[in-house]
Motif scaffolding. Structure first.
Motif, PDB file in Angstrom:
ATOM      1  N   GLY A 111       0.858  -1.167   0.000  1.00  9.53           N
ATOM      2  CA  GLY A 111       0.000   0.000   0.000  1.00  9.53           C
ATOM      3  C   GLY A 111       0.899   1.223   0.000  1.00  9.53           C
ATOM      4  N   ARG A 112       0.763   2.056   1.041  1.00  6.98           N
ATOM      5  CA  ARG A 112       1.640   3.236   1.114  1.00  6.98           C
ATOM      6  C   ARG A 112       2.769   3.047   2.108  1.00  6.98           C
ATOM      7  NH1 ARG A 112      -2.334   8.462   1.023  1.00  6.98           N
ATOM      8  NH2 ARG A 112      -3.067   8.214  -1.104  1.00  6.98           N
ATOM      9  N   ARG A 113       2.723   1.870   2.780  1.00  6.48           N
ATOM     10  CA  ARG A 113       3.701   1.629   3.857  1.00  6.48           C
ATOM     11  C   ARG A 113       4.991   1.040   3.287  1.00  6.48           C
ATOM     12  NH1 ARG A 113       2.837  -2.369   8.348  1.00  6.48           N
ATOM     13  NH2 ARG A 113       1.717  -3.368   6.679  1.00  6.48           N
ATOM     14  N   PRO A 114       6.135   1.650   3.610  1.00  4.08           N
ATOM     15  CA  PRO A 114       7.392   1.050   3.134  1.00  4.08           C
ATOM     16  C   PRO A 114       7.712  -0.222   3.931  1.00  4.08           C
ATOM     17  CG  PRO A 114       7.837   2.989   4.450  1.00  4.08           C
ATOM     18  CD  PRO A 114       6.356   2.874   4.390  1.00  4.08           C
ATOM     19  N   VAL A 115       8.141  -1.264   3.225  1.00  6.01           N
ATOM     20  CA  VAL A 115       8.525  -2.507   3.913  1.00  6.01           C
ATOM     21  C   VAL A 115       9.886  -2.981   3.399  1.00  6.01           C
ATOM     22  CG1 VAL A 115       6.309  -3.538   4.589  1.00  6.01           C
ATOM     23  CG2 VAL A 115       7.114  -3.806   2.265  1.00  6.01           C
ATOM     24  N   THR A 116      10.619  -3.635   4.289  1.00  9.24           N
ATOM     25  CA  THR A 116      11.913  -4.204   3.903  1.00  9.24           C
ATOM     26  C   THR A 116      11.818  -5.716   4.034  1.00  9.24           C
ATOM     27  OG1 THR A 116      13.026  -2.253   4.768  1.00  9.24           O
ATOM     28  CG2 THR A 116      14.391  -4.186   4.414  1.00  9.24           C
ATOM     29  N   TRP A 117      12.126  -6.395   2.943  1.00  9.09           N
ATOM     30  CA  TRP A 117      12.128  -7.863   2.952  1.00  9.09           C
ATOM     31  C   TRP A 117      13.567  -8.346   3.013  1.00  9.09           C
ATOM     32  CZ3 TRP A 117       7.872 -10.763   3.571  1.00  9.09           C
ATOM     33  CH2 TRP A 117       6.641 -10.173   3.305  1.00  9.09           C
ATOM     34  N   LEU A 118      13.804  -9.379   3.801  1.00  8.44           N
ATOM     35  CA  LEU A 118      15.149  -9.929   3.976  1.00  8.44           C
ATOM     36  C   LEU A 118      15.186 -11.362   3.465  1.00  8.44           C
ATOM     37  CD1 LEU A 118      15.223  -8.729   7.638  1.00  8.44           C
ATOM     38  CD2 LEU A 118      16.486  -7.645   5.793  1.00  8.44           C
ATOM     39  N   ARG A 119      16.287 -11.705   2.850  1.00  9.97           N
ATOM     40  CA  ARG A 119      16.410 -13.058   2.280  1.00  9.97           C
ATOM     41  C   ARG A 119      17.845 -13.540   2.477  1.00  9.97           C
ATOM     42  NH1 ARG A 119      15.086 -15.763  -2.908  1.00  9.97           N
ATOM     43  NH2 ARG A 119      13.247 -14.452  -3.148  1.00  9.97           N
ATOM     44  N   LEU A 120      17.993 -14.797   2.877  1.00 11.23           N
ATOM     45  CA  LEU A 120      19.343 -15.363   3.015  1.00 11.23           C
ATOM     46  C   LEU A 120      19.918 -15.621   1.642  1.00 11.23           C
ATOM     47  CD1 LEU A 120      19.763 -18.235   5.641  1.00 11.23           C
ATOM     48  CD2 LEU A 120      20.532 -15.898   5.719  1.00 11.23           C
ATOM     49  N   THR A 121      21.195 -15.383   1.473  1.00 15.62           N
ATOM     50  CA  THR A 121      21.849 -15.752   0.212  1.00 15.62           C
ATOM     51  C   THR A 121      22.309 -17.214   0.337  1.00 15.62           C
ATOM     52  OG1 THR A 121      23.993 -15.081   1.037  1.00 15.62           O
ATOM     53  CG2 THR A 121      22.735 -13.406  -0.145  1.00 15.62           C
ATOM     54  N   ARG A 122      22.779 -17.768  -0.764  1.00 15.32           N
ATOM     55  CA  ARG A 122      23.304 -19.133  -0.726  1.00 15.32           C
ATOM     56  C   ARG A 122      24.463 -19.217   0.267  1.00 15.32           C
ATOM     57  NH1 ARG A 122      23.270 -22.898  -5.790  1.00 15.32           N
ATOM     58  NH2 ARG A 122      21.522 -21.546  -6.248  1.00 15.32           N
ATOM     59  N   ALA A 123      25.307 -18.170   0.255  1.00 18.55           N
ATOM     60  CA  ALA A 123      26.452 -18.147   1.178  1.00 18.55           C
ATOM     61  C   ALA A 123      25.960 -18.096   2.624  1.00 18.55           C
ATOM     62  CB  ALA A 123      27.329 -16.939   0.874  1.00 18.55           C
ATOM     63  N   GLY A 124      24.861 -17.391   2.853  1.00 18.10           N
ATOM     64  CA  GLY A 124      24.290 -17.288   4.195  1.00 18.10           C
ATOM     65  C   GLY A 124      23.820 -18.644   4.698  1.00 18.10           C
ATOM     66  N   ARG A 125      23.161 -19.397   3.820  1.00 15.38           N
ATOM     67  CA  ARG A 125      22.691 -20.742   4.206  1.00 15.38           C
ATOM     68  C   ARG A 125      23.889 -21.639   4.522  1.00 15.38           C
ATOM     69  NH1 ARG A 125      17.326 -21.346   3.679  1.00 15.38           N
ATOM     70  NH2 ARG A 125      16.416 -19.711   2.379  1.00 15.38           N
ATOM     71  N   ALA A 126      24.912 -21.550   3.666  1.00 11.61           N
ATOM     72  CA  ALA A 126      26.102 -22.399   3.862  1.00 11.61           C
ATOM     73  C   ALA A 126      26.797 -22.022   5.166  1.00 11.61           C
ATOM     74  CB  ALA A 126      27.044 -22.244   2.680  1.00 11.61           C
ATOM     75  N   ALA A 127      26.865 -20.706   5.452  1.00 11.61           N
ATOM     76  CA  ALA A 127      27.550 -20.248   6.674  1.00 11.61           C
ATOM     77  C   ALA A 127      26.810 -20.737   7.918  1.00 11.61           C
ATOM     78  CB  ALA A 127      27.637 -18.725   6.673  1.00 11.61           C
ATOM     79  N   LEU A 128      25.482 -20.704   7.872  1.00  6.75           N
ATOM     80  CA  LEU A 128      24.699 -21.173   9.024  1.00  6.75           C
ATOM     81  C   LEU A 128      24.914 -22.670   9.235  1.00  6.75           C
ATOM     82  CD1 LEU A 128      22.527 -20.678  11.224  1.00  6.75           C
ATOM     83  CD2 LEU A 128      20.805 -21.194   9.507  1.00  6.75           C
ATOM     84  N   ARG A 129      24.867 -23.423   8.134  1.00  5.01           N
ATOM     85  CA  ARG A 129      25.084 -24.882   8.234  1.00  5.01           C
ATOM     86  C   ARG A 129      26.458 -25.168   8.835  1.00  5.01           C
ATOM     87  NH1 ARG A 129      22.473 -25.738   3.362  1.00  5.01           N
ATOM     88  NH2 ARG A 129      24.423 -25.495   2.212  1.00  5.01           N
ATOM     89  N   ALA A 130      27.484 -24.451   8.337  1.00  2.58           N
ATOM     90  CA  ALA A 130      28.855 -24.682   8.809  1.00  2.58           C
ATOM     91  C   ALA A 130      28.971 -24.353  10.296  1.00  2.58           C
ATOM     92  CB  ALA A 130      29.823 -23.837   7.992  1.00  2.58           C
TER      93      ALA A 130
END
Lengths: 244, 121
Positions: B80-99
């Motif tokens: 609508g008129r409200r600004p929103v920020t969406w966040l998404r893990l990158t492939r490197a982010g997923r790998a870093a969490l797993r590690a």
């Protein structure tokens, strides 16, 4: 000191597990609706067959199997319309559902990929099998082996969509349900009449090796296909409502 | 006899799990951020803030660090008129969490095995 580090790391791991479970419920607590939608579509398609439950003395089937399974349809046109209108309609309802959940819970699921897969395979099927209906090809009757022409069925796009949904929803249950639907479809649609058992299956149970036929009807197979989806939907709904 | 997790016979000793821990990821709040994001395709800033019980400023600080490390992506838009920020893990982010999780699990198991051996001797 060292033991303290181990305890701290173990505590961190336990906290992460809890957080992951909570985040999983928040992100994937809505999987029950598409699972239920796919199951309802499968079960509703039983109405497309002339004898969904009764065992007729003879079956007058046409190919492609627009109803889904290789059996006598009430009307091939009605079957065609059911899948080519019903499937996009279901995807539209599910898209609205995910949009509403994204607004309410602030998480998005890779739903567009599911819709693209389901509709993509359905359109491919429409192009490949756009020819008018005709008699069941001879190579499918009294099959000696699987005949892939039988796979021109709207059940495969549905199975593909369920498999991709399983990936998007991080759900092994949905993944298994999609594979189950695909496996049943491949078995049932690559031979005619419905429920044909190849020779090797009877050899396994000590038979003559001539094969046979299960006496189940389309509605029975559709219930078998829909069952895992209904179980996944029920489990997802129950775990989603569990107090946090 | 080889040490637990030391790999194939003949290979050199594996590094201690503590040396594998990544400073960017290991911080508790950032681990939480990666964990929540790993479960969704995208997550709204406000939803993540509420889930972790952080302030806007605190969350922003950690997000900047993770974004600079290439572990997550942000997309700004409007609802609508409200600004929103969406966040998404990158492939490197997923790998870093797993590690990171694997390293923590190895660390716990290694210390507990060593402690049990000490108590026995």
């Amino acid at each position: 000191m060292v033991q303290g580090s181990a305890d701290e790391a173990a505590e961190t791991l336990a906290a992460l597990k809890q957080l992951r479970e909570r985040a999983h419920r928040r992100a994937h607590g809505g999987a029950w609706l598409p699972a239920l939608g796919f199951a309802v579509l499968l079960l509703a398609s039983a109405a497309l067959y002339r004898h969904p439950l009764a065992q007729p003395t003879s079956v007058d089937a046409t190919h492609p199997f627009w109803a889904g399974l290789p059996d006598e349809q009430v009307s091939p046109l009605a079957s065609y319309l059911f899948w080519f209108v019903g499937t996009p309609l279901l995807f539209a309802v599910v898209a609205l559902w995910y949009a509403w959940r994204a607004r309410r819970h602030g998480v998005r699921v890779a739903w567009p990929l599911v819709a693209a897969t389901g509709l993509g395979v359905l359109v491919l099927l429409a192009v490949l099998a756009a020819v008018p209906v005709g008699p069941v090809p001879e190579e499918l009757v009294f099959a000696t082996g699987p005949h892939w022409a039988g796979l021109s069925t709207p059940l495969l796009p549905l199975a593909a969509a369920v498999i991709v949904l399983g990936r998007a929803e991080h759900s092994r249950g949905l993944l298994a349900a999609g594979i189950w639907i695909a496996a049943l479809t491949v078995w049932l649609c690559t031979s005619f009449p419905l429920g044909h058992l190849p020779g090797w299956t009877s050899v396994l149970v000590g038979g003559s090796g001539l094969g046979g036929q299960l006496s189940l009807r389309p509605a029975h197979y559709l219930v078998l296909m829909a069952l895992p989806l209904l179980v996944v939907a029920a489990v997802n709904l129950a775990t989603g409502r569990r107090p946090r | 006899m080889t040490e637990a997790g030391s790999g194939a016979p003949g290979a050199g000793p594996s590094p201690h799990p503590a040396t594998v821990l990544d400073d960017v990821v290991h911080q508790r709040v950032r681990l939480g951020i990666l964990t929540v994001l790993s479960e969704a395709t995208e997550c709204r800033f406000a939803a993540l803030r509420d889930e972790l019980g952080l302030t806007d400023g605190n969350l922003n600080r950690h997000l900047r660090i993770l974004e600079q490390a290439g572990l997550l992506q942000t997309t700004k838009g409007y609802e609508g008129r409200r600004p929103v920020t969406w966040l998404r893990l990158t492939r490197a982010g997923r790998a870093a969490l797993r590690a990171e999780v694997t390293a923590l699990e190895q660390l716990v198991s290694r210390i507990r095995t060593a402690t049990a051996a000490d108590e026995e001797s």
